[in-house]
Write a protein that holds these residues in place. Sequence first.
Motif, PDB file in Angstrom:
ATOM      1  N   GLY A 136       9.470   7.820   5.960  1.00 17.76           N
ATOM      2  CA  GLY A 136       9.412   6.735   5.013  1.00 17.76           C
ATOM      3  C   GLY A 136       8.211   6.539   4.225  1.00 17.76           C
ATOM      4  O   GLY A 136       7.758   5.745   3.566  1.00 17.76           O
ATOM      5  N   LEU A 137       7.394   7.812   4.084  1.00 19.18           N
ATOM      6  CA  LEU A 137       6.236   7.722   3.204  1.00 19.18           C
ATOM      7  C   LEU A 137       6.361   7.697   1.835  1.00 19.18           C
ATOM      8  O   LEU A 137       7.665   7.858   1.619  1.00 19.18           O
TER       9      LEU A 137
ATOM     10  N   VAL B 281      10.847  10.169  -1.343  1.00 21.57           N
ATOM     11  CA  VAL B 281       9.569  10.453  -1.309  1.00 21.57           C
ATOM     12  C   VAL B 281       9.321  10.943  -2.931  1.00 21.57           C
ATOM     13  O   VAL B 281       9.858  11.902  -3.455  1.00 21.57           O
ATOM     14  N   LYS B 282       8.110  10.351  -3.622  1.00 25.60           N
ATOM     15  CA  LYS B 282       7.726  10.909  -4.811  1.00 25.60           C
ATOM     16  C   LYS B 282       7.104  12.394  -4.701  1.00 25.60           C
ATOM     17  O   LYS B 282       6.602  12.680  -3.756  1.00 25.60           O
ATOM     18  N   ILE B 283       7.107  12.966  -5.613  1.00 27.19           N
ATOM     19  CA  ILE B 283       6.839  14.498  -5.872  1.00 27.19           C
ATOM     20  C   ILE B 283       5.688  14.703  -6.762  1.00 27.19           C
ATOM     21  O   ILE B 283       6.052  14.783  -8.097  1.00 27.19           O
TER      22      ILE B 283
ATOM     23  N   LYS C 266       0.880  -1.190  -0.099  1.00 22.43           N
ATOM     24  CA  LYS C 266       0.024   0.200   0.209  1.00 22.43           C
ATOM     25  C   LYS C 266       0.745   1.194   0.053  1.00 22.43           C
ATOM     26  O   LYS C 266       2.024   1.357   0.654  1.00 22.43           O
ATOM     27  N   ASP C 267       0.447   2.377  -0.571  1.00 22.81           N
ATOM     28  CA  ASP C 267       1.134   3.457  -0.851  1.00 22.81           C
ATOM     29  C   ASP C 267       0.375   4.631   0.454  1.00 22.81           C
ATOM     30  O   ASP C 267      -0.912   4.649   0.341  1.00 22.81           O
ATOM     31  N   PHE C 268       1.255   5.065   1.055  1.00 19.77           N
ATOM     32  CA  PHE C 268       1.071   6.214   1.966  1.00 19.77           C
ATOM     33  C   PHE C 268       1.693   7.533   1.919  1.00 19.77           C
ATOM     34  O   PHE C 268       2.854   7.631   1.839  1.00 19.77           O
TER      35      PHE C 268
ATOM     36  N   PHE D 199       2.626   9.256  12.786  1.00 20.49           N
ATOM     37  CA  PHE D 199       2.410   8.233  11.922  1.00 20.49           C
ATOM     38  C   PHE D 199       3.563   7.334  11.156  1.00 20.49           C
ATOM     39  O   PHE D 199       3.585   6.198  11.503  1.00 20.49           O
ATOM     40  N   GLY D 200       4.681   7.711  11.151  1.00 21.95           N
ATOM     41  CA  GLY D 200       5.886   7.216  10.687  1.00 21.95           C
ATOM     42  C   GLY D 200       6.429   6.134  11.727  1.00 21.95           C
ATOM     43  O   GLY D 200       6.986   5.107  11.434  1.00 21.95           O
ATOM     44  N   GLN D 201       6.194   6.653  13.023  1.00 19.78           N
ATOM     45  CA  GLN D 201       6.977   5.890  14.048  1.00 19.78           C
ATOM     46  C   GLN D 201       5.832   4.854  14.649  1.00 19.78           C
ATOM     47  O   GLN D 201       6.667   3.747  15.230  1.00 19.78           O
ATOM     48  N   GLU D 202       4.754   4.968  14.625  1.00 18.85           N
ATOM     49  CA  GLU D 202       3.937   4.224  15.567  1.00 18.85           C
ATOM     50  C   GLU D 202       2.871   3.383  14.736  1.00 18.85           C
ATOM     51  O   GLU D 202       2.261   2.478  15.004  1.00 18.85           O
ATOM     52  N   ILE D 203       2.755   3.965  13.410  1.00 13.24           N
ATOM     53  CA  ILE D 203       1.454   3.423  12.435  1.00 13.24           C
ATOM     54  C   ILE D 203       2.008   2.741  11.282  1.00 13.24           C
ATOM     55  O   ILE D 203       1.861   1.623  10.898  1.00 13.24           O
TER      56      ILE D 203
END
Length: 355
Positions: free
Chosen positions: A50-51, A90-92, A10-12, A342-346
């Motif tokens: 890391g999104l 990250v994509k732009i 999945k992409d976030f 979000f990055g650390q916990e989800i």
Amino acid sequence: MLDRTQPQRKDFGVFLPVANGGWIISKTAPTLDGLWKQNLAAAITADEQGLDFVMSMGKWRGFGGETNHWGVSMESITMMAGIAQATRNVKIWATVHPLLHNPAVIAKMITTLDHISGGRAGLNIVAGAYRGEFDQMGAWDDSLDHDDRYLLTEEWTHVLKRLWSEPSVTHEGRFFHFKDCVSDPKPLSKPRPTLICAGMSERGFRFSVRESDACFIGGRTQEERRDSSRRAKAMADQYGTTIKTYAMCTLVHAETDAKAEALVKHYAEGVDMGAVIQMLRSWGVPAERLDAAAKAQGAFMTQTAVGSPATCAEQVEAFVTDCELDGLMLIFPDYVEGLTMFGQEILPKLRAVAA
């Protein structure tokens, strides 16, 4: 037929706060000014956590009200060029309106963005817009109806793709005319920069599925969103292609569920009803229905996930799974704080489920 039985990654990503107020129309929400520093901080944090992508919309006029919601905004492509230089992975994704931008100009601009970013560029194509945005600059054409605007956008997109892949383009169409038009260098991205679109009408939906790599879907309920995602993928199969489906989600988190729900209530109580009404009017809601629609709409413009980090993780996973989505574009009241959480916990938990 594409095999969808195995879990897909999945992409976030992040919908950057490119316009003031973000996606909560409220006098009591944290201040988002729509300016460079906040957008840069959000993009850098998304990259570090890391999104997968950051996206900015194109906005030319706001909705007024006490907060002047979306009245202050950065230009999308220019801002994303700066963000490309400040990020690494990250994509732009920038946004353009074919009604405003010549495809040869955008071919060159997105190619430049792709080179700056090392092959991370993408383009969100918006076929329509709010009439008031275009009227103020003399760019609204009353002779074009809804379907005509998609015909123009379709022709525009075909020319764009050719400019990215062919030595030169000669084209005589209804809307665009090119004579031995060259566009060099070509993008670094292969086969080309990512194309993204959103269109919920039948005409818009078909354009999005046929011409883009990913489409944003809507719906008032989980069932409607799931139906839209399934419809997009079935339509892609008919066209002999594939499509990713994304939706938007606003995360409001706190230490406990109760504290997060209190934040939501606080933001909702500060709703800028004047801006909400103007937004709905720009969407075409009839005057006699505006007050009722505005009360039903409230301060939040998207689906929400609310609670502790653990609760938000459960809600996000359920949203993606139940609606059969390929990813989410995330929104936060405070972007740096929310993205860090979000990055650390989800995100690690979500990656473990669908890596």
